[in-house]
Design a protein around this motif. Structure first.
Motif, short mmCIF file in Angstrom:
data_model
loop_
_atom_site.label_atom_id
_atom_site.label_comp_id
_atom_site.label_asym_id
_atom_site.label_seq_id
_atom_site.Cartn_x
_atom_site.Cartn_y
_atom_site.Cartn_z
N LEU A 99 -29.18 -7.67 -70.61
CA LEU A 99 -29.30 -8.63 -69.50
C LEU A 99 -28.43 -9.87 -69.74
O LEU A 99 -27.95 -10.48 -68.78
CB LEU A 99 -30.76 -9.03 -69.30
N GLY A 100 -28.23 -10.23 -71.00
CA GLY A 100 -27.34 -11.35 -71.31
C GLY A 100 -25.92 -11.11 -70.81
O GLY A 100 -25.19 -12.05 -70.53
N VAL A 101 -25.55 -9.84 -70.68
CA VAL A 101 -24.24 -9.48 -70.14
C VAL A 101 -24.33 -9.26 -68.63
O VAL A 101 -23.48 -9.74 -67.86
CB VAL A 101 -23.68 -8.22 -70.83
N LEU A 102 -25.36 -8.54 -68.18
CA LEU A 102 -25.44 -8.15 -66.77
C LEU A 102 -25.68 -9.32 -65.81
O LEU A 102 -25.13 -9.34 -64.71
CB LEU A 102 -26.54 -7.11 -66.56
N VAL A 103 -26.49 -10.29 -66.23
CA VAL A 103 -26.78 -11.41 -65.31
C VAL A 103 -25.51 -12.21 -64.98
O VAL A 103 -25.20 -12.40 -63.80
CB VAL A 103 -27.90 -12.32 -65.87
N PRO A 104 -24.73 -12.67 -65.98
CA PRO A 104 -23.51 -13.39 -65.60
C PRO A 104 -22.46 -12.49 -64.94
O PRO A 104 -21.70 -12.95 -64.08
CB PRO A 104 -23.01 -13.97 -66.93
N LEU A 105 -22.44 -11.22 -65.31
CA LEU A 105 -21.50 -10.29 -64.66
C LEU A 105 -21.84 -10.17 -63.18
O LEU A 105 -20.95 -10.19 -62.33
CB LEU A 105 -21.54 -8.93 -65.36
N ALA A 106 -23.13 -10.07 -62.86
CA ALA A 106 -23.54 -10.01 -61.45
C ALA A 106 -23.17 -11.31 -60.73
O ALA A 106 -22.79 -11.29 -59.55
CB ALA A 106 -25.04 -9.75 -61.34
N GLY A 107 -23.26 -12.44 -61.42
CA GLY A 107 -22.84 -13.71 -60.83
C GLY A 107 -21.35 -13.72 -60.53
O GLY A 107 -20.91 -14.21 -59.49
N TRP A 108 -20.56 -13.14 -61.43
CA TRP A 108 -19.11 -13.04 -61.21
C TRP A 108 -18.82 -12.15 -60.01
O TRP A 108 -17.93 -12.43 -59.20
CB TRP A 108 -18.45 -12.50 -62.47
N VAL A 109 -19.61 -11.09 -59.85
CA VAL A 109 -19.45 -10.20 -58.70
C VAL A 109 -19.74 -10.97 -57.41
O VAL A 109 -19.01 -10.82 -56.42
CB VAL A 109 -20.34 -8.94 -58.83
N ILE A 110 -20.79 -11.81 -57.41
CA ILE A 110 -21.10 -12.60 -56.20
C ILE A 110 -19.90 -13.44 -55.80
O ILE A 110 -19.50 -13.46 -54.63
CB ILE A 110 -22.31 -13.53 -56.44
N ALA A 139 -22.27 -7.57 -49.00
CA ALA A 139 -22.12 -7.42 -50.45
C ALA A 139 -22.57 -8.68 -51.17
O ALA A 139 -23.22 -8.61 -52.22
CB ALA A 139 -20.67 -7.09 -50.80
N GLU A 140 -22.25 -9.84 -50.60
CA GLU A 140 -22.67 -11.10 -51.23
C GLU A 140 -24.20 -11.21 -51.26
O GLU A 140 -24.79 -11.59 -52.27
CB GLU A 140 -22.08 -12.29 -50.48
N THR A 141 -24.84 -10.84 -50.16
CA THR A 141 -26.31 -10.87 -50.11
C THR A 141 -26.91 -9.91 -51.12
O THR A 141 -27.84 -10.26 -51.86
CB THR A 141 -26.80 -10.52 -48.68
N LEU A 142 -26.39 -8.68 -51.16
CA LEU A 142 -26.89 -7.68 -52.09
C LEU A 142 -26.75 -8.15 -53.54
O LEU A 142 -27.72 -8.12 -54.31
CB LEU A 142 -26.14 -6.35 -51.92
N TRP A 143 -25.57 -8.62 -53.91
CA TRP A 143 -25.34 -9.04 -55.29
C TRP A 143 -26.08 -10.33 -55.64
O TRP A 143 -26.45 -10.54 -56.79
CB TRP A 143 -23.85 -9.14 -55.58
N SER A 144 -26.33 -11.17 -54.64
CA SER A 144 -27.15 -12.36 -54.88
C SER A 144 -28.57 -11.96 -55.24
O SER A 144 -29.19 -12.53 -56.15
CB SER A 144 -27.16 -13.28 -53.66
N GLU A 145 -29.09 -10.95 -54.55
CA GLU A 145 -30.44 -10.45 -54.86
C GLU A 145 -30.47 -9.78 -56.23
O GLU A 145 -31.42 -9.95 -56.99
CB GLU A 145 -30.91 -9.50 -53.76
N VAL A 146 -29.44 -9.00 -56.54
CA VAL A 146 -29.36 -8.36 -57.85
C VAL A 146 -29.31 -9.41 -58.95
O VAL A 146 -30.04 -9.34 -59.94
CB VAL A 146 -28.12 -7.42 -57.94
N HIS A 147 -28.46 -10.42 -58.76
CA HIS A 147 -28.31 -11.50 -59.74
C HIS A 147 -29.63 -12.22 -59.96
O HIS A 147 -30.05 -12.46 -61.11
CB HIS A 147 -27.22 -12.46 -59.26
N ALA A 148 -30.31 -12.58 -58.87
CA ALA A 148 -31.59 -13.29 -58.97
C ALA A 148 -32.65 -12.43 -59.65
O ALA A 148 -33.39 -12.91 -60.51
CB ALA A 148 -32.05 -13.74 -57.59
N THR A 149 -32.73 -11.16 -59.26
CA THR A 149 -33.73 -10.26 -59.86
C THR A 149 -33.48 -10.10 -61.36
O THR A 149 -34.42 -10.19 -62.16
CB THR A 149 -33.69 -8.89 -59.17
N LEU A 150 -32.23 -9.90 -61.74
CA LEU A 150 -31.91 -9.77 -63.16
C LEU A 150 -32.19 -11.07 -63.90
O LEU A 150 -32.70 -11.06 -65.04
CB LEU A 150 -30.45 -9.35 -63.34
N ALA A 151 -31.88 -12.21 -63.28
CA ALA A 151 -32.10 -13.51 -63.93
C ALA A 151 -33.58 -13.76 -64.15
O ALA A 151 -33.98 -14.22 -65.23
CB ALA A 151 -31.48 -14.63 -63.09
N TYR A 152 -34.42 -13.46 -63.15
CA TYR A 152 -35.85 -13.67 -63.31
C TYR A 152 -36.44 -12.67 -64.31
O TYR A 152 -37.38 -13.00 -65.04
CB TYR A 152 -36.58 -13.62 -61.97
#
Length: 193
Positions: A99-110, A139-152
């Motif tokens: 998750l330390g990798v996936l959360v910021p990666l998802a943010g970069w995708v946003i 795509a922005e909405t989807l990845w924002s939700e992914v980013h938030a879910t992974l962050a929480y």
């Protein structure tokens, strides 16, 4: 000791652990503040840029930590841990690494898929290029939700991880926490009844 051993973490692993932990907690706090509906737009833009800059820094450090973890000598679990505690500890540590990798990666995708196309100014030193992905509001909405879910999810794991370390330190009296503080191992205390 720069390098770890079978019983202790090395300085580099300890430094990465605490630096990444502090940055992630700061990013979670910043993420909450910058998405408040009543925030000044100019301040919000600055906070988003700081969030993205520190997020990219966490991504880089988390990748270094993951490589270091894969290549280093694994520290043996504290002897007083049960088989279930060892399993849960192993799963939690691996999830924290991923998750330390996936959360910021998802943010970069946003930032990359946003139709606004706002660049990421890495600490106002240089622009981080967007990933080669199609831009769309969906795509922005989807990845924002992914980013938030992974962050929480990461936040929940951090809290669980910290509580477990405090439990082992304060209640069980073993060296789970002390090893990540770079302290020498001490004999375990007897369990409290």
């Amino acid at each position: 000791m720069l390098r770890g051993s079978g019983n202790a973490y090395g300085f580099f692993a300890i430094l990465l652990h605490w630096l990444i932990a502090l940055l992630i907690l700061a990013l979670l706090t910043l993420g909450y503040i910058m998405t408040r509906p009543d925030i000044d737009p100019a301040l919000q833009f600055s906070l988003f840029q700081w969030h993205k800059s520190f997020g990219m820094l966490v991504l880089a450090l988390a990748l270094v930590r993951a490589v270091q973890w894969c290549m280093s000598v694994k520290v043996a679990p504290v002897a007083t841990l049960s088989a279930l505690e060892r399993l849960l500890s192993s799963i939690t540590h691996k999830l924290l690494l991923v998750l330390g990798v996936l959360v910021p990666l998802a943010g970069w995708v946003i930032a990359s898929v946003s139709p606004l196309g706002i660049p990421t100014f890495m600490f106002d030193l240089f622009v981080v290029p967007h990933l080669p992905l199609a831009q769309s509001e969906g795509a922005e909405t989807l990845w924002s939700e992914v980013h938030a879910t992974l962050a929480y999810t990461l936040l929940c794991l951090i809290v669980l991880h910290a509580l477990a370390a405090l439990y082992h330190h304060l209640w069980r009296g073993d060296d789970v926490l002390m090893r990540m503080l770079g302290r020498r191992r001490s004999p375990p205390r007897e369990k409290r009844s």
